[in-house]
Design a protein around this motif. Structure first.
Motif, PDB file in Angstrom:
ATOM      1  N   ARG A 173      30.978  64.313 -43.120  1.00 49.76           N
ATOM      2  CA  ARG A 173      31.919  64.034 -42.065  1.00 49.76           C
ATOM      3  C   ARG A 173      33.316  64.245 -42.895  1.00 49.76           C
ATOM      4  NH1 ARG A 173      29.988  58.802 -39.177  1.00 49.76           N
ATOM      5  NH2 ARG A 173      28.662  59.862 -37.630  1.00 49.76           N
ATOM      6  N   ASN A 227      19.464  59.825 -44.910  1.00 50.96           N
ATOM      7  CA  ASN A 227      20.564  60.029 -45.959  1.00 50.96           C
ATOM      8  C   ASN A 227      21.911  59.842 -45.468  1.00 50.96           C
ATOM      9  OD1 ASN A 227      21.978  61.025 -48.215  1.00 50.96           O
ATOM     10  ND2 ASN A 227      20.653  62.491 -48.551  1.00 50.96           N
ATOM     11  N   PRO A 228      22.238  58.620 -45.319  1.00 55.06           N
ATOM     12  CA  PRO A 228      23.581  58.227 -44.885  1.00 55.06           C
ATOM     13  C   PRO A 228      24.656  58.550 -45.543  1.00 55.06           C
ATOM     14  CG  PRO A 228      22.445  56.182 -45.475  1.00 55.06           C
ATOM     15  CD  PRO A 228      21.495  57.300 -45.643  1.00 55.06           C
ATOM     16  N   ARG A 278      25.339  62.337 -44.865  1.00 55.68           N
ATOM     17  CA  ARG A 278      26.103  62.367 -43.295  1.00 55.68           C
ATOM     18  C   ARG A 278      27.586  61.958 -43.735  1.00 55.68           C
ATOM     19  NH1 ARG A 278      25.872  57.627 -39.748  1.00 55.68           N
ATOM     20  NH2 ARG A 278      26.901  56.889 -41.564  1.00 55.68           N
ATOM     21  N   ASP A 279      27.850  61.018 -44.358  1.00 54.57           N
ATOM     22  CA  ASP A 279      29.138  60.552 -44.660  1.00 54.57           C
ATOM     23  C   ASP A 279      30.056  61.720 -45.353  1.00 54.57           C
ATOM     24  OD1 ASP A 279      28.761  58.314 -43.227  1.00 54.57           O
ATOM     25  OD2 ASP A 279      28.368  57.079 -45.131  1.00 54.57           O
ATOM     26  N   GLU A 285      27.960  70.306 -39.555  1.00 52.83           N
ATOM     27  CA  GLU A 285      27.192  69.696 -38.725  1.00 52.83           C
ATOM     28  C   GLU A 285      25.687  69.783 -39.445  1.00 52.83           C
ATOM     29  OE1 GLU A 285      25.390  69.692 -34.226  1.00 52.83           O
ATOM     30  OE2 GLU A 285      27.150  70.812 -34.619  1.00 52.83           O
ATOM     31  N   SER A 286      24.907  68.466 -39.603  1.00 50.92           N
ATOM     32  CA  SER A 286      23.776  68.738 -40.171  1.00 50.92           C
ATOM     33  C   SER A 286      22.798  69.085 -38.864  1.00 50.92           C
ATOM     34  CB  SER A 286      23.392  67.187 -40.592  1.00 50.92           C
ATOM     35  OG  SER A 286      21.974  67.039 -40.575  1.00 50.92           O
ATOM     36  N   GLU A 333      18.102  65.911 -37.718  1.00 53.65           N
ATOM     37  CA  GLU A 333      18.112  64.903 -37.022  1.00 53.65           C
ATOM     38  C   GLU A 333      18.019  63.489 -37.686  1.00 53.65           C
ATOM     39  OE1 GLU A 333      16.133  65.348 -33.165  1.00 53.65           O
ATOM     40  OE2 GLU A 333      16.909  67.052 -32.880  1.00 53.65           O
ATOM     41  N   ASN A 334      18.732  62.392 -37.193  1.00 48.48           N
ATOM     42  CA  ASN A 334      18.607  61.103 -37.878  1.00 48.48           C
ATOM     43  C   ASN A 334      19.111  61.033 -39.410  1.00 48.48           C
ATOM     44  OD1 ASN A 334      17.643  59.921 -35.280  1.00 48.48           O
ATOM     45  ND2 ASN A 334      15.547  60.639 -35.778  1.00 48.48           N
ATOM     46  N   LEU A 335      19.742  61.803 -39.438  1.00 52.98           N
ATOM     47  CA  LEU A 335      20.373  62.118 -41.001  1.00 52.98           C
ATOM     48  C   LEU A 335      20.892  60.692 -41.402  1.00 52.98           C
ATOM     49  CD1 LEU A 335      20.542  63.782 -43.497  1.00 52.98           C
ATOM     50  CD2 LEU A 335      23.022  64.277 -42.780  1.00 52.98           C
ATOM     51  N   GLU A 336      21.848  60.034 -40.497  1.00 51.76           N
ATOM     52  CA  GLU A 336      22.318  58.562 -40.595  1.00 51.76           C
ATOM     53  C   GLU A 336      21.288  57.340 -41.095  1.00 51.76           C
ATOM     54  OE1 GLU A 336      21.076  58.924 -36.393  1.00 51.76           O
ATOM     55  OE2 GLU A 336      22.270  59.837 -37.581  1.00 51.76           O
ATOM     56  N   ILE A 340      22.499  73.073 -42.119  1.00 53.87           N
ATOM     57  CA  ILE A 340      23.773  72.768 -41.480  1.00 53.87           C
ATOM     58  C   ILE A 340      24.068  73.894 -40.762  1.00 53.87           C
ATOM     59  CG2 ILE A 340      24.426  70.957 -43.333  1.00 53.87           C
ATOM     60  CD1 ILE A 340      26.469  73.000 -44.516  1.00 53.87           C
TER      61      ILE A 340
END
Length: 154
Positions: free
Chosen positions: A112, A104-105, A108-109, A94-95, A98-101, A79
């Motif tokens: 945030r 591992n959503p 990511r949440d 910030e991760s 890429e495509n963390l959503e 990060i």
């Protein structure tokens, strides 16, 4: 049992590298920066897949062994940390994977929410943060016994 162990650092487009954290945190961060092709101006750190930030980039931790802050054979996401100039705002995370959503959503949440603590925090996250402050959770802790002067796992 060997005291040498490795961690996996995930970054980029589903890339990953192995690192030996049995060194000073500053050296580990330099190796990560070089292998993962990151700028010298970025503040880097690691977060495990449950959202626990290793804090190896904290100034007081740079001279300590990174193995104190990470667990061997575990995977971490690279990060970027953005610190506020005033110190009043929270750090932003910030991760760099890429495509963390998609992968591992929940992580990511969580990143945030940690970057914007004024948002509503779920009951599950409050319990997680509370357990982390107390030092409970799935990590075993070592406690020194006063009578026997030995280390016991609890």
């Amino acid at each position: 049992m060997s005291s040498q162990f490795f961690i996996t650092v995930k970054y980029g487009e589903n890339e990953q590298e192995l690192f030996n954290p049995h060194c000073r945190s500053l050296l580990l961060l330099e190796c990560i920066r070089e292998k993962c092709k990151r700028s010298e101006t970025e503040i880097l750190d690691l977060v495990d897949e449950s959202g626990q930030i290793a804090n190896i980039s904290d100034e007081e931790n740079l001279t300590e062994y990174a193995s104190q802050f990470v667990e061997g054979r575990k995977s971490y996401v690279l990060i970027k940390v953005s610190k506020s100039d005033s110190g009043k705002e929270p750090n932003r995370y910030e991760s760099l994977l890429e495509n963390l959503e998609k992968t591992n959503p929940e992580l990511r949440d969580r990143l945030r929410r940690m970057s914007k603590p004024n948002q509503q925090v779920s009951t599950k996250d409050k319990k997680y943060q509370s357990a982390r402050k107390r030092g409970t959770g799935n990590q075993s802790q070592k406690v020194k016994s006063a009578k026997r002067n030995s280390v016991m796992k609890i």
